[in-house]
Scaffold this motif. Structure first.
Motif, PDB file in Angstrom:
ATOM      1  N   ASP A 139       0.807  -1.227   0.000  1.00  0.00           N
ATOM      2  CA  ASP A 139       0.000   0.000   0.000  1.00  0.00           C
ATOM      3  C   ASP A 139       0.838   1.274   0.000  1.00  0.00           C
ATOM      4  OD1 ASP A 139       0.903   0.311   2.637  1.00  0.00           O
ATOM      5  OD2 ASP A 139      -0.980  -0.352   3.536  1.00  0.00           O
ATOM      6  N   SER A 140       2.185   1.123   0.037  1.00  0.00           N
ATOM      7  CA  SER A 140       3.104   2.273   0.017  1.00  0.00           C
ATOM      8  C   SER A 140       2.780   3.302   1.093  1.00  0.00           C
ATOM      9  CB  SER A 140       3.114   2.943  -1.367  1.00  0.00           C
ATOM     10  OG  SER A 140       3.620   2.052  -2.346  1.00  0.00           O
ATOM     11  N   GLY A 141       2.171   2.838   2.188  1.00  0.00           N
ATOM     12  CA  GLY A 141       1.886   3.723   3.311  1.00  0.00           C
ATOM     13  C   GLY A 141       0.601   4.508   3.211  1.00  0.00           C
ATOM     14  N   HIS A 142      -0.199   4.280   2.183  1.00  0.00           N
ATOM     15  CA  HIS A 142      -1.450   5.027   2.015  1.00  0.00           C
ATOM     16  C   HIS A 142      -2.577   4.424   2.855  1.00  0.00           C
ATOM     17  CE1 HIS A 142       0.167   7.400  -1.273  1.00  0.00           C
ATOM     18  NE2 HIS A 142       0.564   6.290  -1.879  1.00  0.00           N
ATOM     19  N   ALA A 143      -3.270   5.251   3.589  1.00  0.00           N
ATOM     20  CA  ALA A 143      -4.459   4.807   4.315  1.00  0.00           C
ATOM     21  C   ALA A 143      -5.699   4.878   3.423  1.00  0.00           C
ATOM     22  CB  ALA A 143      -4.669   5.663   5.564  1.00  0.00           C
ATOM     23  N   GLN A 144      -5.697   5.833   2.492  1.00  0.00           N
ATOM     24  CA  GLN A 144      -6.811   5.975   1.546  1.00  0.00           C
ATOM     25  C   GLN A 144      -6.284   5.810   0.119  1.00  0.00           C
ATOM     26  OE1 GLN A 144      -6.655   8.643   4.078  1.00  0.00           O
ATOM     27  NE2 GLN A 144      -7.971   7.267   5.268  1.00  0.00           N
ATOM     28  N   TRP A 145      -7.197   5.392  -0.731  1.00  0.00           N
ATOM     29  CA  TRP A 145      -6.880   5.146  -2.137  1.00  0.00           C
ATOM     30  C   TRP A 145      -6.445   6.439  -2.820  1.00  0.00           C
ATOM     31  CZ3 TRP A 145      -5.431   1.892  -5.519  1.00  0.00           C
ATOM     32  CH2 TRP A 145      -5.714   2.030  -6.877  1.00  0.00           C
ATOM     33  N   PRO A 146      -5.246   6.475  -3.431  1.00  0.00           N
ATOM     34  CA  PRO A 146      -4.776   7.703  -4.080  1.00  0.00           C
ATOM     35  C   PRO A 146      -5.362   7.939  -5.464  1.00  0.00           C
ATOM     36  CG  PRO A 146      -3.089   6.014  -4.204  1.00  0.00           C
ATOM     37  CD  PRO A 146      -4.195   5.438  -3.367  1.00  0.00           C
ATOM     38  N   GLY A 147      -6.136   6.982  -5.972  1.00  0.00           N
ATOM     39  CA  GLY A 147      -6.848   7.208  -7.225  1.00  0.00           C
ATOM     40  C   GLY A 147      -6.333   6.460  -8.431  1.00  0.00           C
ATOM     41  N   ARG A 148      -5.081   6.016  -8.398  1.00  0.00           N
ATOM     42  CA  ARG A 148      -4.504   5.316  -9.539  1.00  0.00           C
ATOM     43  C   ARG A 148      -3.537   4.234  -9.063  1.00  0.00           C
ATOM     44  NH1 ARG A 148      -3.946   8.631 -14.289  1.00  0.00           N
ATOM     45  NH2 ARG A 148      -2.450   7.081 -15.015  1.00  0.00           N
ATOM     46  N   HIS A 149      -3.433   3.159  -9.831  1.00  0.00           N
ATOM     47  CA  HIS A 149      -2.392   2.161  -9.635  1.00  0.00           C
ATOM     48  C   HIS A 149      -1.111   2.588 -10.355  1.00  0.00           C
ATOM     49  CE1 HIS A 149      -6.149  -0.280  -9.394  1.00  0.00           C
ATOM     50  NE2 HIS A 149      -5.495  -0.990  -8.496  1.00  0.00           N
ATOM     51  N   ILE A 150      -1.286   2.992 -11.607  1.00  0.00           N
ATOM     52  CA  ILE A 150      -0.148   3.330 -12.465  1.00  0.00           C
ATOM     53  C   ILE A 150       0.214   4.785 -12.202  1.00  0.00           C
ATOM     54  CG2 ILE A 150       0.735   3.367 -14.831  1.00  0.00           C
ATOM     55  CD1 ILE A 150       0.034   0.583 -13.703  1.00  0.00           C
ATOM     56  N   SER A 151       0.942   4.989 -11.120  1.00  0.00           N
ATOM     57  CA  SER A 151       1.338   6.327 -10.724  1.00  0.00           C
ATOM     58  C   SER A 151       2.499   6.228  -9.750  1.00  0.00           C
ATOM     59  CB  SER A 151       0.165   7.069 -10.066  1.00  0.00           C
ATOM     60  OG  SER A 151       0.016   6.677  -8.718  1.00  0.00           O
ATOM     61  N   THR A 152       3.113   7.364  -9.505  1.00  0.00           N
ATOM     62  CA  THR A 152       4.218   7.397  -8.554  1.00  0.00           C
ATOM     63  C   THR A 152       3.737   7.239  -7.125  1.00  0.00           C
ATOM     64  OG1 THR A 152       4.093   9.819  -8.583  1.00  0.00           O
ATOM     65  CG2 THR A 152       5.710   8.783 -10.040  1.00  0.00           C
ATOM     66  N   ALA A 153       2.423   7.182  -6.910  1.00  0.00           N
ATOM     67  CA  ALA A 153       1.890   6.949  -5.563  1.00  0.00           C
ATOM     68  C   ALA A 153       2.241   5.560  -5.054  1.00  0.00           C
ATOM     69  CB  ALA A 153       0.375   7.141  -5.555  1.00  0.00           C
ATOM     70  N   PHE A 154       2.452   4.618  -5.976  1.00  0.00           N
ATOM     71  CA  PHE A 154       2.754   3.243  -5.577  1.00  0.00           C
ATOM     72  C   PHE A 154       4.177   2.872  -5.992  1.00  0.00           C
ATOM     73  CE2 PHE A 154      -1.919   2.769  -5.444  1.00  0.00           C
ATOM     74  CZ  PHE A 154      -2.030   2.182  -4.199  1.00  0.00           C
ATOM     75  N   THR A 155       5.006   2.608  -5.001  1.00  0.00           N
ATOM     76  CA  THR A 155       6.358   2.110  -5.240  1.00  0.00           C
ATOM     77  C   THR A 155       6.680   0.885  -4.391  1.00  0.00           C
ATOM     78  OG1 THR A 155       7.259   3.617  -3.573  1.00  0.00           O
ATOM     79  CG2 THR A 155       7.261   4.385  -5.860  1.00  0.00           C
ATOM     80  N   GLY A 156       5.982   0.716  -3.252  1.00  0.00           N
ATOM     81  CA  GLY A 156       6.273  -0.401  -2.351  1.00  0.00           C
ATOM     82  C   GLY A 156       5.950  -1.736  -2.984  1.00  0.00           C
ATOM     83  N   ALA A 157       6.903  -2.671  -2.916  1.00  0.00           N
ATOM     84  CA  ALA A 157       6.729  -3.958  -3.588  1.00  0.00           C
ATOM     85  C   ALA A 157       7.461  -5.063  -2.838  1.00  0.00           C
ATOM     86  CB  ALA A 157       7.239  -3.877  -5.017  1.00  0.00           C
TER      87      ALA A 157
END
Length: 322
Positions: A139-157
């Motif tokens: 979840d890359s530390g997000h508590a709420q959905w940032p709106g997109r999967h394909i974005s710099t919001a998600f890096t944690g893997a």
């Protein structure tokens, strides 16, 4: 031979999925897979109450996808019924390259490539399938959905598995060697062996002999490789997304089972799948193109209205969870 003859026409690249209540994610998922090279998208839906079936209908009417609503018989998993429906529909043609991905899965070909690049590697090796390893996304530390999967919001893997067994999703050529669809791989017809159907993994090496074992109740759907498990590509699997979206997923249930609530989606499940120890940025290169493609899809007024309705329903559902 005519231009429509399958021996002279380019192979179609078909993305298949079965979904329920994936409305907030569909437009991006469709846009992304179009820009990486899928030419046809076939989606079966059931029992939606978030407006996703209306959105899919609009996209179908606009010629962007093919959408079929199913009524699932009691005692049959929705995904199993969707697979039978799709196969019996006649949609798939000999020579098509087909892949089943869920709405939380994104195929990422290696090094900025496309679906065609994976197919070219398979054809160069005279292979009929490529089983591509999952890479779980946290979840890359997000508590709420940032709106997109394909974005710099998600890096944690998750780590890039080496020498460890990991599940796959399979891109394969449709032919009479295929008996049925499964969410991870094709079910091969009786008598199909490695001699007549070469199966690769995403490291570019041959799948294990267990891939051809019809005696297993659950068809073998993993790879075990020591080097370069993602040489040809990887499937980014956003299995939990964020806590708010995970809560909605728990309400929906799992389509792989006859009882959608059969799988326990609790806090322990979330923690076990919340991989953030490594960084994945390969999908970021596609963010701008996906944004542009989503905007193109939304130029259709019916699609735009349906997407707006999905957003309103999502807000209402999240409000009920608060």
């Amino acid at each position: 031979m005519t231009s429509s003859d399958p021996q002279t026409s380019p192979s179609r690249r078909v993305l298949f999925s079965a979904q329920k209540n994936e409305g907030p994610f569909l437009l991006e998922w469709i846009a992304y897979h179009k820009i990486i090279g899928f030419t046809e998208i076939f989606i079966v839906s059931n029992d939606c109450d978030d407006g996703s079936d209306t959105l899919l209908d609009a996209l179908d009417a606009a010629g962007e996808i093919t959408h079929v609503k199913q009524i699932v018989p009691v005692g049959i998993p929705p995904q199993t019924h969707a697979a039978h429906l799709a196969k019996d529909s006649g949609f798939f043609r000999d020579g098509d390259w087909v892949m089943w991905l869920d709405a939380d899965e994104f195929l990422l070909p290696a090094e900025g490539g496309t679906v065609e690049d994976i197919i070219a590697a398979a054809e160069a090796a005279q292979a009929s399938s490529v089983s591509i390893a999952w890479r779980f996304m946290g979840d890359s530390g997000h508590a709420q959905w940032p709106g997109r999967h394909i974005s710099t919001a998600f890096t944690g893997a998750a780590p890039m598995w080496k020498g460890k067994s990991t599940q796959v999703k399979t891109l394969f050529r449709w032919s009479d060697a295929i008996e049925a669809l499964d969410i991870h791989r094709p079910i091969l017809a009786p008598g199909v062996t490695a001699d007549t159907f070469r199966a690769l993994n995403s490291a570019g090496t041959d799948m294990e002999p267990r891939f051809f074992d019809r005696a297993k109740r659950v068809p073998f759907n993993r790879i075990n490789v020591e080097k370069q498990p993602y040489k040809l590509g990887r499937v980014l699997h956003f299995s939990i997304r964020t806590p708010d979206m995970f809560a909605l997923k728990r309400q929906r249930g799992d389509g792989y089972y006859a009882n959608p609530q059969e799988v326990q989606r609790d806090d322990d499940f979330y923690a076990a799948k919340n991989f953030n120890a490594r960084e994945e940025t390969g999908h970021h290169q596609h963010e701008a193109a996906v944004t542009q493609e989503m905007a193109r899809l939304l130029q259709d007024p019916n699609t735009a209205r349906a997407a707006e309705a999905v957003a309103k329903t999502l807000a209402a559902k999240l409000g009920q969870l608060a």
